[in-house]
Design an enzyme around this catalytic site. Sequence first.
Site, PDB file in Angstrom:
ATOM      1  CG  ASP A  40      -1.696  -1.287   1.399  1.00 48.00           C
ATOM      2  OD1 ASP A  40      -1.978  -1.942   0.390  1.00 48.00           O
ATOM      3  OD2 ASP A  40      -2.020  -1.632   2.555  1.00 48.00           O
ATOM      4  CD  GLU A 212      -8.229  -3.389  -1.460  1.00 48.65           C
ATOM      5  OE1 GLU A 212      -8.915  -3.627  -0.447  1.00 48.65           O
ATOM      6  OE2 GLU A 212      -7.149  -3.975  -1.686  1.00 48.65           O
TER       7      GLU A 212
END
Length: 340
Positions: A40, A212
């Site tokens: 991420d 997402e």
Amino acid sequence: MRHYRVLAFLAVFLLAFQYLGTAQQLGSSFTNPLLDNGPDPWVTRHNGYYYYMNTMGNRLVIRKTKVLSQVSAASATTVWTPPATGPNSGGIWAPELHFQRGKWYLYYTAADAQKFNDDTRGVFVLENSAADPTTGQWIDRGKINTRYPGLDGSVFEDRGQLYFLYSAYVGPQSVLCIAPMQNPWTLLADKEVVIATPTYTWEKGGGRQILEGPEFLRGKKGQVFIVYSASACWDDNYSLGMLTASGQSDLLQASSWTKSSEPVFCKSVANSVYGPGHNSFTTSPNGRQDWIVYHAKDAPTGKCEQRSLRMQPFSWNPDGTPRFGAPVSTKTVLSWPVGQ
């Protein structure tokens, strides 16, 4: 004797010059990954520095560097650790650092460590007025008042309005939501809108229906793009999809957004890259070259592990849409960002 000393000095100088030139040449390129562990990833460029973050799980850490391709050598500063109990005490994921209206804001996903599940997960924000986000005091602005529990919060400004994006848990799936912001930590919640749901097979991998990691990208002809990650993070086909809105459209209308029918960035078996996603965007130091920063795996493990940090330049199509190409092999030598 003096003549020989001069010649010796010149010889040493020439050798040193050749060595430095070779060193600079070798040092002007790199290969992926930049970090072996970099899930991420988030990068922002400000005042001549790159600030980098990724999921650490139990704290928020910022790396500061002028040379993004050498981020592994940058010092890592822990700027926040979670409380022992409470709504933001566990699962510290997906941090994003934004400079908005003269201050730094750090958005991160967290949940209640004592009630650790999707229902307690949300996006929280910290504020810092220091010029350098690795210094100063971070003020807790609390949990973003989203309509649903969720994760992966991000912000962007368009035509003077600040917007918040996140991945919301709605029923058995994760959807993408947008809402206008009253300030960098408060939504105008009554105007929150779902703009995308999982509809394609490539958005439903790993036994889940997931959209997402939404990220804003401005098109070369005024468009607004939202580039998001699709499917479960453990799925080897985890990839990037894209929503498109015109530059003058109402971004709070779901009908303003068009979803690409195919991934815009996906695995490359030929290059041994699997599950590329959860990206951010930045530019070269001179602002003229665009880069995508993302995580990926070297092998089809079927796990949400061993996600390393990578980056590569991307270009643009004549219609102003981004052309990301394929994720490059870890054997591919890339030149430093222009102006670095």
